[in-house]
Each structure stands twice: as C-alpha cells, then as structure tokens.
Write a protein that holds these residues in place. Structure first.
Motif, PDB file in Angstrom:
ATOM      1  N   GLN A 195      -3.186   8.613   7.793  1.00  0.00           N
ATOM      2  CA  GLN A 195      -2.200   8.691   8.837  1.00  0.00           C
ATOM      3  C   GLN A 195      -1.080   7.870   8.254  1.00  0.00           C
ATOM      4  N   ALA A 196      -1.526   6.423   8.029  1.00  0.00           N
ATOM      5  CA  ALA A 196      -0.462   5.429   7.566  1.00  0.00           C
ATOM      6  C   ALA A 196       0.045   5.876   6.212  1.00  0.00           C
ATOM      7  N   ALA A 197      -0.610   6.413   5.437  1.00  0.00           N
ATOM      8  CA  ALA A 197       0.031   6.835   4.088  1.00  0.00           C
ATOM      9  C   ALA A 197       1.170   8.124   4.126  1.00  0.00           C
ATOM     10  N   PHE A 198       0.779   8.868   5.110  1.00  0.00           N
ATOM     11  CA  PHE A 198       1.900   9.733   5.646  1.00  0.00           C
ATOM     12  C   PHE A 198       3.148   9.237   6.256  1.00  0.00           C
ATOM     13  N   ARG A 199       2.923   8.358   7.134  1.00  0.00           N
ATOM     14  CA  ARG A 199       3.913   7.705   7.604  1.00  0.00           C
ATOM     15  C   ARG A 199       4.836   6.934   6.612  1.00  0.00           C
ATOM     16  N   GLU A 200       4.028   6.551   5.550  1.00  0.00           N
ATOM     17  CA  GLU A 200       4.833   5.894   4.463  1.00  0.00           C
ATOM     18  C   GLU A 200       5.952   6.531   3.847  1.00  0.00           C
ATOM     19  N   ARG A 251     -11.115   2.236  -3.588  1.00  0.00           N
ATOM     20  CA  ARG A 251     -10.890   1.890  -2.120  1.00  0.00           C
ATOM     21  C   ARG A 251     -10.682   2.974  -1.240  1.00  0.00           C
ATOM     22  N   LEU A 252     -11.606   4.287  -1.926  1.00  0.00           N
ATOM     23  CA  LEU A 252     -11.462   5.644  -1.309  1.00  0.00           C
ATOM     24  C   LEU A 252     -11.689   5.431   0.422  1.00  0.00           C
ATOM     25  N   GLU A 253     -12.933   4.522   0.729  1.00  0.00           N
ATOM     26  CA  GLU A 253     -13.155   4.626   1.985  1.00  0.00           C
ATOM     27  C   GLU A 253     -12.128   3.732   2.650  1.00  0.00           C
ATOM     28  N   GLU A 254     -11.554   2.899   2.272  1.00  0.00           N
ATOM     29  CA  GLU A 254     -10.291   2.115   2.946  1.00  0.00           C
ATOM     30  C   GLU A 254      -9.142   2.997   3.049  1.00  0.00           C
ATOM     31  N   TRP A 255      -8.706   3.860   1.900  1.00  0.00           N
ATOM     32  CA  TRP A 255      -7.769   4.961   1.962  1.00  0.00           C
ATOM     33  C   TRP A 255      -7.797   5.790   3.392  1.00  0.00           C
TER      34      TRP A 255
END
Length: 483
Positions: A195-200, A251-255
């Motif tokens: 969700q944060a990646a999309f907000r970026e 870092r996939l789990e963190e992503w």
C-alpha cells in the motif's frame, strides 16, 4: 552497574525535550534525596514535583544491559524526566548517600527473578536444552491471512493497470485523490508495505518539478509495483499451497508489510550473539507514503566475526503516535548487545537489538574500521550496480570506502583509489541535506589516504552513479557530515 555516560543517558531519552527537562532538574537542584546501594546496582531518590509530595524515582541496574526505571509521577514518557535527571545527577558527580535497597524494590526484584526462572523452565522443556520451544503456527489462520493478502494484491493490480491504461500524461492531482481513496481499501488486506509503495506513486503524481524526471521516476515506481505484484503473488501462492517457506533471502516479506518478530527471527537463524557496533552516521526523515518519521543510523559491525558491510537501524514513528514514541538520535559510543537481529536485506541489512550497553570508542575500533573499508572502486561500483538492477532492492546502498586522494576536477569533487579509479561525489536526491559544501572545511590530512562513508544513487539527470559523503573515519575520530 553498566558504564553510565551522558551519551548513554541521551540515548535512553524519548526525545530532545526529555533530555533538556532531565538536565534542568539537576541544574535547579530539584532532587531532595539521592541514594545508591553499596553494590552499585541501584540508584534512587526523591524529586520535587508539582504536588505536595515528591516523586520517588529509581534506576535499577541489577541487569546491567536492561535497566528498570520506576517513578511515581503520572508521565507516559519512558524513562520520564525524573529518571533521566537521576542519571544525569549521578554522572555529573552530585553526592549520593549510601542506603539499603528499599523493600518495595527488593520485592519487585524477587518477582522478576521468579518470572525469569519460569521462563528458563519453559525453555528447558523445549526440544533442545536451553532453547525455547518453537512457536506453533495456526495453519488455518495463516491460510486465511494469505488469502486476504492475495485478494489485496489483485486489487492493487487493478489500480496499477488503471494507471497504465489511462497513461501517465492523464494523471493529475484530481486523479491522484481518486486513486488515493481507492488505495485506502488496501488497508484491510494485510499488505501495508505494498500500500505504501502505491502511495509513493501517487506522491510522484502530485509532485512539482521537472516533468521529464518525474515521469522517469513514475515509470521506475510502476516497475517496482509490477515486480512486487508478480513476486508477491507467486510467493504467497506457493506458501499457501505448502510449497514454500518464509523468504529470508530478500526483503520481499518487508515489501509486503510483514513485521518481523524476534521469536521468529531466532527460529530462522537471523540472530548474531555478542555483537558490537560503531555508528558512523545518522539522519531523520519523513516518509509520507508510510505516514511515519524515520530515524536511521548507519553502523559498522566490529569484531573478527563481523561482516564488513554497513548495517542500518530504522526506528519508525507513525505521525499519529509520534509524540508518545522515543526518538532515536546519534550515538557516539560503541553499542554492545548480547543478541543482534539481522533482517533479510540487500547490501545494508537492517538490524535491531532489545538490550544494550555501551563503552567509549577505543583506538582498536578505528583500526577495525580502517581494515573494513573497501579499497577497490571497480569492485564497489560493480557490487552497487548489481544491486540496483533488482527493482525491489535498496536504491541507495551505503559503503565505507578507502581512498588514496580526494580532490576537485573543475567544480566536481572526486575520490580516487589506489589503482587510479575515480568516483564522482555529489549531493543526491535521497538525502535532503547536502554535505559537499562542508568539504572545504575539512582538515588537510583528510584529502589523502583516509576512509569515507558514502551513499550511492543513480541520478536520472546525469545518468551516472553518484556518491554523497556522510562521514569520514580517521585513526582517532569519526567526522560526521550528517548526524
């Protein structure tokens, strides 16, 4: 008692205001009683407050690496200003009278000791002596969560395709607001990182500046989102079908948004014991996409078994709760911890510890830093470029370099290694604080045969790899440009 220094106390404080308030209590002689036990494991006292009765405060170091702070004040900050003032009074040389341990604290110590005994008994009942039994996974609950995550990934896939089909040129602030409203639905699918990646992406849509560079940045973010959707879907589907285990190699789990717990990190072998670290640089910044303030430290692990790569600590403070969460700050001592958690990551893995002690930096520590610095720019550039090829890798790796020369070619600062390979220095977009303007102020000895900590970035405008200096390391000092 642990070695208490002002730097150690500053690191305990929840924020800068607490440090000031704690020091002010000592300066104003607000402590009516200051005591310590003969064995040096407990300091306690009474501090004048706003009411008729003074506040009783104590700092219990019966476990030197995890002190217990107690105070009768109503403050929600921990440690409170009275605890901090007590410690500042101790290190400043204010007289403390010798007293027996108060009965209430002795009783609390007994209760804590019994809890520890029960924990040891529980650990002894595990599969291996002295090792806690493995956590039992509720398979049905895990399947339910992964099904929800896969539904959320499908929803994000639709949002990304909606952006692509409409075209970047059609995106404007109004469209971004509409997409933001739709993206809020992702909050119920256990994928906060995605969700944060999309907000970026949406933040880039609203940003002002060079349109060509913004379009390039949006294309890069769309590439990240596409890769994240594809890999996360494959990974979660395999795990749901019992064909895969937790990914500890990336870092996939963190992503996706997984919050790693210490217990599972122990089970997966993501721990190192008896670690020492020296902080080389520190910064705080705002992550609008995540809605958090981030305190970030760059550390060099020390010791013969330490990896020579730089590791990073990140302390997240959500906007809504920031005033209740302790801020991290620069650390000017060696941190010692019995257990260091190392998150899956790239060149600079994130680390975390629960309990720590500190000591002063010694000459041997600077010598270790000297031996850890990378001397071949060609090898470093290859290493960095290989990482940048992965869409989900950290785009700003940090490396400690040894250089033969530091100088200028026309208006550009350049590092040169012992083989004559050069590396361009510059201020990068990832860091909002420029540091190049500080270089003319450096001592002359820093322009040859020294170490520098740099953060890399592939800059879109110049299309070249640029490094921004964060700190210089000599044989007797760490000279921070960012802290």
């Amino acid at each position: 008692m642990a070695q208490i220094t002002e730097a150690y106390i500053d690191a305990l404080a929840p924020n800068a205001a607490a440090i000031k308030n704690g020091r002010d209590l000592v300066r104003k002689n607000s402590f009516q009683r200051l005591c310590r036990t003969e064995d040096g494991t407990l300091i306690f006292g009474e501090c004048k407050g706003s009411g008729k009765e003074p506040y009783s405060c104590s700092a219990d170091f019966v476990k030197s690496d995890s002190p217990t702070f107690r105070c009768s004040c109503p403050s929600r900050q921990f440690p409170c200003k009275h605890n901090l003032g007590l410690l500042y009074a101790y290190v400043s040389g204010v007289p403390f009278q010798m007293e027996e341990i108060p009965q209430d604290i002795a009783d609390k110590r007994d209760k804590a000791e019994k809890r520890e005994e029960r924990k040891k008994e529980a650990a002894a009942a595990g599969d291996e002596p002295g090792v806690a039994s493995r956590r039992k996974t509720n398979r049905s609950a895990l399947i339910k969560k992964m099904n929800a995550q896969l539904e959320g990934i499908d929803l994000m896939d639709k949002l990304v395709k909606q952006v692509i089909q409409g075209g970047l040129a059609a995106l404007d602030a109004k469209t971004a607001i509409m997409l933001e409203d739709q993206a809020k639905q992702l909050g119920g699918y256990y994928i906060p990182g995605m969700q944060a990646a999309f907000r970026e992406l949406l933040l880039l849509v609203r940003a002002k500046g060079d349109q060509e560079q913004l379009y390039t940045a949006m294309m890069d973010q769309l590439t990240i989102l596409h890769t994240l959707i594809k890999r996360s879907r494959e990974y979660l589907t395999a795990r749901k079908d019992n064909e895969g285990t937790m990914d500890t190699g990336s870092r996939l789990e963190e992503w996706i948004g997984h919050a790693w717990q210490l217990a599972e990190m122990r089970e997966l072998g993501l721990m190192r014991t008896n670690a020492e670290l020296m902080q080389l640089s520190f910064r705080s910044y705002t992550d609008e996409a995540r809605g958090e303030y981030v305190d970030e430290g760059f550390w060099l692990p020390l010791g013969s078994e330490a990896a020579v790569e730089i590791v990073v600590t990140r302390h997240y403070r959500p906007f809504r709760a920031a005033k209740h969460i302790r801020e991290d700050d620069s650390c000017f001592a060696i941190v010692q911890t019995r257990e260091l958690a190392i998150y899956p990551g790239d060149l600079n893995p994130r680390v975390r510890w629960e309990d720590m002690t500190s000591r002063e930096i010694e000459a041997k520590d600077y010598a270790l830093a000297y031996s850890a610095a990378k001397r071949s720019f060609s090898d470093v550039i290859k290493l960095v470029k290989n990482q940048l090829k992965s869409p989900l890798a950290d785009k700003n790796p940090v490396v400690l370099l040894h250089y033969a020369k530091l100088g200028k070619i026309e208006d550009t600062y350049v590092l040169e290694d012992e083989q004559g390979k050069r590396l361009v220095l510059g201020n990068i977009d990832a860091i909002s604080h420029p540091t190049l303007q500080l270089l003319p102020m450096l001592d002359a000895k820093l322009f040859a045969d020294q170490e520098v900590l740099v953060m890399f970035e592939h800059q879109m405008g110049s299309r070249r790899l640029t490094a921004q200096p964060l700190a210089f390391v000599t044989d007797d000092a760490v000279i921070r440009l960012l802290y």
